[in-house]
Design an enzyme around this catalytic site. Structure first.
Site, mmCIF file in Angstrom:
data_model
loop_
_atom_site.group_PDB
_atom_site.id
_atom_site.type_symbol
_atom_site.label_atom_id
_atom_site.label_comp_id
_atom_site.label_asym_id
_atom_site.label_seq_id
_atom_site.Cartn_x
_atom_site.Cartn_y
_atom_site.Cartn_z
ATOM 1 N N ARG A 167 2.513 5.598 12.545
ATOM 2 C CA ARG A 167 2.552 6.863 11.795
ATOM 3 C C ARG A 167 1.994 8.022 12.648
ATOM 4 O O ARG A 167 1.303 8.904 12.146
ATOM 5 C CB ARG A 167 1.738 6.762 10.504
ATOM 6 C CG ARG A 167 2.305 5.805 9.494
ATOM 7 C CD ARG A 167 3.624 6.332 8.928
ATOM 8 N NE ARG A 167 3.989 5.637 7.715
ATOM 9 C CZ ARG A 167 4.596 4.447 7.684
ATOM 10 N NH1 ARG A 167 4.917 3.826 8.812
ATOM 11 N NH2 ARG A 167 4.910 3.886 6.532
ATOM 12 N N SER A 242 3.141 7.015 0.802
ATOM 13 C CA SER A 242 1.757 6.586 1.044
ATOM 14 C C SER A 242 0.882 7.802 1.310
ATOM 15 O O SER A 242 1.202 8.607 2.184
ATOM 16 C CB SER A 242 1.689 5.666 2.265
ATOM 17 O OG SER A 242 2.486 4.533 2.063
ATOM 18 N N GLU A 337 -2.371 10.566 5.116
ATOM 19 C CA GLU A 337 -1.145 10.419 5.907
ATOM 20 C C GLU A 337 -0.252 11.668 5.912
ATOM 21 O O GLU A 337 0.169 12.112 6.970
ATOM 22 C CB GLU A 337 -0.386 9.178 5.409
ATOM 23 C CG GLU A 337 0.545 8.570 6.444
ATOM 24 C CD GLU A 337 1.908 9.207 6.412
ATOM 25 O OE1 GLU A 337 2.468 9.438 7.486
ATOM 26 O OE2 GLU A 337 2.398 9.502 5.316
HETATM 27 N N1 EPU Z 1 -1.599 -4.029 -2.281
HETATM 28 C C1 EPU Z 1 -2.426 -4.243 -3.357
HETATM 29 N N2 EPU Z 1 -2.540 -3.259 -4.306
HETATM 30 C C2 EPU Z 1 -1.841 -2.098 -4.220
HETATM 31 C C3 EPU Z 1 -0.988 -1.879 -3.120
HETATM 32 C C4 EPU Z 1 -0.880 -2.861 -2.155
HETATM 33 O O1 EPU Z 1 -3.073 -5.275 -3.473
HETATM 34 O O2 EPU Z 1 -1.984 -1.267 -5.120
HETATM 35 C C5 EPU Z 1 -1.453 -5.091 -1.288
HETATM 36 C C6 EPU Z 1 -0.051 -5.737 -1.445
HETATM 37 O O3 EPU Z 1 -0.080 -6.781 -2.349
HETATM 38 C C7 EPU Z 1 0.219 -6.221 -0.048
HETATM 39 C C8 EPU Z 1 -0.501 -5.216 0.828
HETATM 40 O O4 EPU Z 1 -1.436 -4.535 0.008
HETATM 41 O O5 EPU Z 1 -0.351 -7.484 0.156
HETATM 42 C C9 EPU Z 1 0.414 -4.244 1.508
HETATM 43 O O6 EPU Z 1 1.181 -3.546 0.533
HETATM 44 P P1 EPU Z 1 2.712 -3.122 0.787
HETATM 45 O O7 EPU Z 1 3.487 -4.272 1.311
HETATM 46 O O8 EPU Z 1 3.199 -2.436 -0.430
HETATM 47 O O9 EPU Z 1 2.675 -2.123 1.985
HETATM 48 P P2 EPU Z 1 1.656 -0.958 2.339
HETATM 49 O O10 EPU Z 1 0.865 -1.398 3.514
HETATM 50 O O11 EPU Z 1 0.927 -0.559 1.129
HETATM 51 C C10 EPU Z 1 3.250 0.195 4.046
HETATM 52 C C11 EPU Z 1 3.735 1.583 4.339
HETATM 53 C C12 EPU Z 1 4.850 1.985 3.374
HETATM 54 C C13 EPU Z 1 5.991 0.992 3.546
HETATM 55 C C14 EPU Z 1 5.455 -0.421 3.252
HETATM 56 C C15 EPU Z 1 6.504 -1.473 3.514
HETATM 57 C C16 EPU Z 1 1.831 2.770 5.290
HETATM 58 C C17 EPU Z 1 0.787 3.804 5.091
HETATM 59 N N3 EPU Z 1 2.620 2.521 4.257
HETATM 60 O O12 EPU Z 1 2.663 0.220 2.756
HETATM 61 O O13 EPU Z 1 5.315 3.274 3.765
HETATM 62 O O14 EPU Z 1 7.058 1.297 2.673
HETATM 63 O O15 EPU Z 1 4.339 -0.706 4.140
HETATM 64 O O16 EPU Z 1 6.685 -1.627 4.886
HETATM 65 O O17 EPU Z 1 1.936 2.212 6.382
HETATM 66 C C18 EPU Z 1 5.059 5.614 3.391
HETATM 67 O O18 EPU Z 1 4.643 5.690 4.543
HETATM 68 O O19 EPU Z 1 5.176 6.623 2.659
HETATM 69 C C19 EPU Z 1 5.408 4.298 2.855
HETATM 70 C C20 EPU Z 1 5.767 4.138 1.580
#
Ligand code: EPU
Length: 346
Positions: A167, A242, A337
Site C-alpha cells: 500500500r 480499509s 490508509e
Molecule cells: N478479521 C477479523 N475481524 C474483522 C476483520 C478481519 O477477525 O473485523 C480477520 C479475518 O477473519 C481474517 C483477517 O482478519 O482472518 C484478515 O481479514 P481479511 O481477509 O478480510 O483481509 P484484511 O487484511 O482485513 C486486506 C486488505 C483489503 C483486501 C483484503 C483481501 C489491507 C489494509 N486491506 O484486508 O483491501 O480486500 O485484504 O485481500 O491490506 C482496501 O485496501 O481497501 C481493502 C479492502
C-alpha cells in the site's frame, strides 16, 4: 488560460465515496494530458496547491480545499501484443479500475482477476499499490506516464522507479510531485493464478464445476462475490475501503503477541509479521460500533462508515479512539490508509 476549464466552488461531497462534505475553491476536469502544463502554470502563478482526485474512493475530505482540485478524466485503452503469450495494456488514468479488470478478464488475459471490484480509477491504483487476495498491482505493473511538477515535463517511470511497497509507492510519499496520466500493465495468457489466499481458496474448493478450467473471468467473479459479502457497497454505506493498513511488526514482537493472544491473525512478512488490523480492532470491541454519523462496519472492522451528516473531523476522531485502544491493548500503532485531503490550508 482556458477559462472554460476551471470551475469555482465545486461541491466535492458527491465526488468522494465516504460522502464527506467539502468543496473545492477551484476545480478542473482533465480529459487530455496536454491540458495539464498550462493549467499547472496557472495554478503556480496563483500560488494554489494542487490536489488530484480520481474516483475519490481512497480519500478522507477534512475541510474545504482552497487550492485547485484536478479530476483526471483521461480515457484510453490500447493493447500492444508482445508475443503469443503477453500483452501490454495501456490505460488512461481516468478509466474505472473494475471496468478494466472485467474487460481484461473477458479477453482471457490473466493478472488482474484478484483485483476485481476495487473502487477507484486506474490512475489511483499505483499510488497505494492496490492489492487484494494475494496480488498487488506491482505484480503486473509495467510503467506509467506522469507529469513531474518538479522537472516540469512528462516522464515515463518504470516499475523499479515507482518504489512500490505494501500500500505504498513513490507517488504516495510525494503526493505533490506527480500527476499520473497513463498506466501500462503486462498481462499474460499463461500466468499462474494466485488462488491460495484463505477465502479465495475456499471459493475455488467449492467451485461447482471442477472439471472445467478456471478462467480469469470465473476468478474475478469469485473475488467479487467474496468482496460483496464482506465489504460494504459505497453507494449504500459510504466508505473508503480499509481505513488502516495492516501493521508489520518485528519477529520478536509478533512472537510475543502470539503468546499473549493465541487467536492473533499474523502472516510472516519481511522477516517479521503482518498483523490483521481488522482482527485487532474487532478484539477491542469496535466491530459494528455506531455513533450518530460515523461507525465501524459490522462485517469488517477495518472499514469505517459515514452514515450521513458527519464530517471528516468526526471520522478522524473515531479513528483516533480506535488507534488508541489498539495501542493500549496490543502495543501496536495503526496507520491510516486513505489520503487525508483539505487539512493543511490547501
Ligand atoms: N478479521 C477479523 N475481524 C474483522 C476483520 C478481519 O477477525 O473485523 C480477520 C479475518 O477473519 C481474517 C483477517 O482478519 O482472518 C484478515 O481479514 P481479511 O481477509 O478480510 O483481509 P484484511 O487484511 O482485513 C486486506 C486488505 C483489503 C483486501 C483484503 C483481501 C489491507 C489494509 N486491506 O484486508 O483491501 O480486500 O485484504 O485481500 O491490506 C482496501 O485496501 O481497501 C481493502 C479492502
Amino acid at each position: 488560460m482556458n477559462a472554460g476549464l476551471v470551475e469555482q466552488d465545486v461541491d466535492l461531497q458527491p465526488r468522494n465515496t465516504l460522502r464527506l462534505p467539502g468543496s473545492a475553491r477551484w476545480y478542473a476536469r482533465i480529459a487530455e494530458p496536454d491540458a495539464l502544463p498550462q493549467l499547472l502554470q496557472w495554478a503556480d502563478a496563483q500560488e494554489l496547491a494542487v490536489q488530484v482526485l480520481g474516483g475519490g474512493s481512497n480519500v478522507v475530505l477534512c475541510s474545504p480545499i482552497n487550492g485547485l482540485v484536478l479530476a483526471i478524466a483521461i480515457h484510453e485503452r490500447h493493447w500492444q501484443v508482445l508475443d503469443d503469450d503477453q500483452v501490454i495494456l495501456t490505460l488512461g488514468a481516468g478509466e474505472n479500475w473494475d471496468a478494466v479488470v472485467r474487460y481484461a478478464a473477458a479477453t482471457g488475459y490473466r493478472g488482474l482477476e484478484n483485483l476485481a471490484l476495487i473502487p477507484g480509477t486506474v490512475g489511483a491504483a499505483p499510488i497505494q499499490n492496490i492489492g487484494a487476495y494475494g496480488r498487488d498491482l506491482s505484480d503486473v505493473f509495467e510503467s506509467l506516464d506522469a507529469w513531474d511538477r518538479r522537472q516540469g515535463c512528462f516522464r515515463t517511470l518504470e516499475s523499479e522507479e515507482c518504489e512500490f511497497g505494501y500500500r505504498d509507492s513513490l507517488f504516495k510519499r510525494h503526493p505533490e510531485r506527480f500527476i499520473i496520466v497513463r498506466v501500462r500493465l503486462r498481462l499474460s495468457r499463461s500466468a499462474t493464478f494466485r488462488l491460495d489466499y484463505g477465502e479465495l481458496a475456499q471459493e475455488v474448493a467449492d467451485y461447482r464445476d471442477p472439471d472445467q478450467e478456471l478462467t480469469p473471468e470465473t476468478v474475478a467473479a469469485m473475488v467479487s462475490r467474496i468482496r460483496l459479502a464482506k465489504l460494504p457497497d459505497p453507494a449504500v454505506l459510504p466508505n473508503a475501503g480499509s481505513f488502516f493498513k495492516n501493521p508489520v511488526v518485528d519477529h520478536a514482537t509478533g512472537e510475543s503477541l502470539r503468546e499473549q493472544f493465541p487467536g492473533l491473525v499474523a502472516y510472516p512478512d519481511s522477516g517479521g509479521f503482518k498483523l490483521a488490523a481488522g482482527w485487532l480492532i474487532d478484539q477491542c470491541g469496535w466491530k459494528g460500533h455506531r455513533e450518530a454519523h460515523v461507525g465501524v462496519h459490522s462485517k469488517q472492522a477495518l472499514v469505517l462508515i459515514h452514515h450521513g451528516n458527519g464530517s471528516g473531523a468526526e471520522l478522524l476522531a473515531l479513528s483516533e479512539r480506535i488507534r488508541s485502544d489498539v495501542r493500549t491493548r496490543f502495543g501496536v500503532d495503526l496507520e491510516i490508509e486513505p489520503r487525508l485531503i483539505g487539512t493543511q490550508g490547501d
